[in-house]
Design a protein around this motif. Sequence first.
Motif, PDB file in Angstrom:
ATOM      1  N   ASN A 131      -4.107   2.191  -3.101  1.00 25.89           N
ATOM      2  CA  ASN A 131      -3.833   1.605  -4.412  1.00 25.89           C
ATOM      3  C   ASN A 131      -4.369   0.186  -4.448  1.00 25.89           C
ATOM      4  O   ASN A 131      -5.106  -0.223  -3.533  1.00 25.89           O
ATOM      5  N   GLU A 132      -4.011  -0.571  -5.471  1.00 26.59           N
ATOM      6  CA  GLU A 132      -4.579  -1.919  -5.621  1.00 26.59           C
ATOM      7  C   GLU A 132      -4.150  -2.880  -4.524  1.00 26.59           C
ATOM      8  O   GLU A 132      -4.726  -3.958  -4.369  1.00 26.59           O
ATOM      9  N   GLU A 158       4.606   5.298  -3.720  1.00 23.24           N
ATOM     10  CA  GLU A 158       3.237   4.864  -4.014  1.00 23.24           C
ATOM     11  C   GLU A 158       3.010   3.380  -3.730  1.00 23.24           C
ATOM     12  O   GLU A 158       1.924   2.859  -3.971  1.00 23.24           O
ATOM     13  N   SER A 211       0.852  -1.191   0.000  1.00 25.20           N
ATOM     14  CA  SER A 211       0.000   0.000   0.000  1.00 25.20           C
ATOM     15  C   SER A 211       0.886   1.239   0.000  1.00 25.20           C
ATOM     16  O   SER A 211       2.075   1.172   0.339  1.00 25.20           O
ATOM     17  N   PRO A 212       0.330   2.398  -0.378  1.00 25.53           N
ATOM     18  CA  PRO A 212       1.178   3.583  -0.524  1.00 25.53           C
ATOM     19  C   PRO A 212       1.641   4.185   0.799  1.00 25.53           C
ATOM     20  O   PRO A 212       1.042   3.953   1.860  1.00 25.53           O
ATOM     21  N   ALA A 214       0.203   2.746  -8.759  1.00 20.87           N
ATOM     22  CA  ALA A 214      -0.268   4.126  -8.698  1.00 20.87           C
ATOM     23  C   ALA A 214      -1.430   4.269  -7.719  1.00 20.87           C
ATOM     24  O   ALA A 214      -2.299   3.396  -7.613  1.00 20.87           O
ATOM     25  N   VAL A 215      -1.433   5.401  -6.990  1.00 23.49           N
ATOM     26  CA  VAL A 215      -2.541   5.710  -6.076  1.00 23.49           C
ATOM     27  C   VAL A 215      -3.735   6.147  -6.912  1.00 23.49           C
ATOM     28  O   VAL A 215      -3.652   7.086  -7.706  1.00 23.49           O
ATOM     29  N   LYS A 216      -4.841   5.444  -6.737  1.00 27.42           N
ATOM     30  CA  LYS A 216      -6.041   5.731  -7.516  1.00 27.42           C
ATOM     31  C   LYS A 216      -7.141   6.403  -6.682  1.00 27.42           C
ATOM     32  O   LYS A 216      -8.129   6.873  -7.233  1.00 27.42           O
TER      33      LYS A 216
END
Length: 440
Positions: A419-420, A368, A341-342, A372-374
Amino acid sequence: MMATTCKIAKLLKGNEYLFRVKAVNKYGEGETLESEPIKAMDPFTIPSAPTDIEVTCVTSEAMTVCWKRPTSDGGSCISGYMIEKREKQGLRWMRVNKKSVNDLRVKASGLHEGCEYEFRVYAENAAGISKPSLPSPLTLAEDPKFLPSPPAKPTIIDSSRSSATLSWNRPMFDGGATITGYKVEFKKSAEESWVVAVHNTDKTGVTVTGLTPGAEYVFVVRSINTIGISDPSPQTDCLVAAEREEEPRFDISTEMRKTLQVKVGGTFTFIVPFTGKPAPKVIWAKADVDLRVRGMINTTSSVTSITVEQATRDDSGKYTVKLQNVVGSASLTLSVRVLDSPGPPTHVTVKDVTENSATVKWDIPDNEGGAAVKNYLVDCRDIHRKGWTRLTDRCHRLSWRVFDLKKGGIYFFRVTGENEYGIGVPAETKEGTKMTDTSD
């Protein structure tokens, strides 16, 4: 009849006959002259057996059988030859040729590799077939074997004051027999006589010891198979027996230069082979991290490695390994991305404050977490309370406008990236923000 000879026909072959002759004149018949008993038979016999049976041109599937003419043709021209073969373990002789052979050789094909064969030959004339010849010596059906070719020019891959390490490739031609080993020889460049360093090794590399420091040497290698020893290989380049100095160099594949991805909590290891003489000093480094504490580093004279356990997002980044000796230095950068996780967003600030609203702004996290942080989660907390209140868990921008705050109240704000791989580490404002109209 007036002749003194007479041909008698229609006799039975093998029967014995007597013949008698009388002379006749005008006064009458004379006395009878009677012959000795004579057997009716051909004036020739079967030939004697062929001689000197020899087997040549041997392969795994065929052989050529040669012989000499019989010493006697029996009084009639030889019309052909018949050849037979027999396996070593066999009892029956078998025909090689279906039709009569006129030459003094024949190719026997259709043999089984690894079997031993013997051959015998019959001669034939008008009287019949001779007795068989003496059989040839047993001959093994196998492809011909020769001495092997020598290896190509050996390479000197290392040396010291008293030793040299050689490497070579297998010969192009093994002579039809398995290569069983190699013989290594050396001599001083100024001398003529060769010294055997290794009589027989099955390796394609060897270290020759016992050299005189400072002396110049050349080396050759010979191949060995079941037939014998080959000619020598081309000589190596001249070598002066001394400690070799080489600039450090990494020996890694292009695949290793790609970014390594590791799941959070996992373990990763970088194994880095290198060369250099003398053995170089090895230093691992990562910005703001003491890798001697965070990782486990192991180094030998030719390989260094680092292992990091329980990987987190903070272990992402660039790892640098540096080699250095008296000749020079080399540096290699390896990258790791921990799928986590970021980290905390950066530069969290509060702008556009009014009596009951404000805008929270921030920048993406420095780390991040491998993706990528979404999305962002935004919270606030009244200065008089310990608990946080969730403002939104669906923010896809780098700012969020907050409403319905108390006039004169003091608030702290925090932002968390997602993020994912999950929700990351929050970042909060360091100081509280008082709700007053700042537009004047």
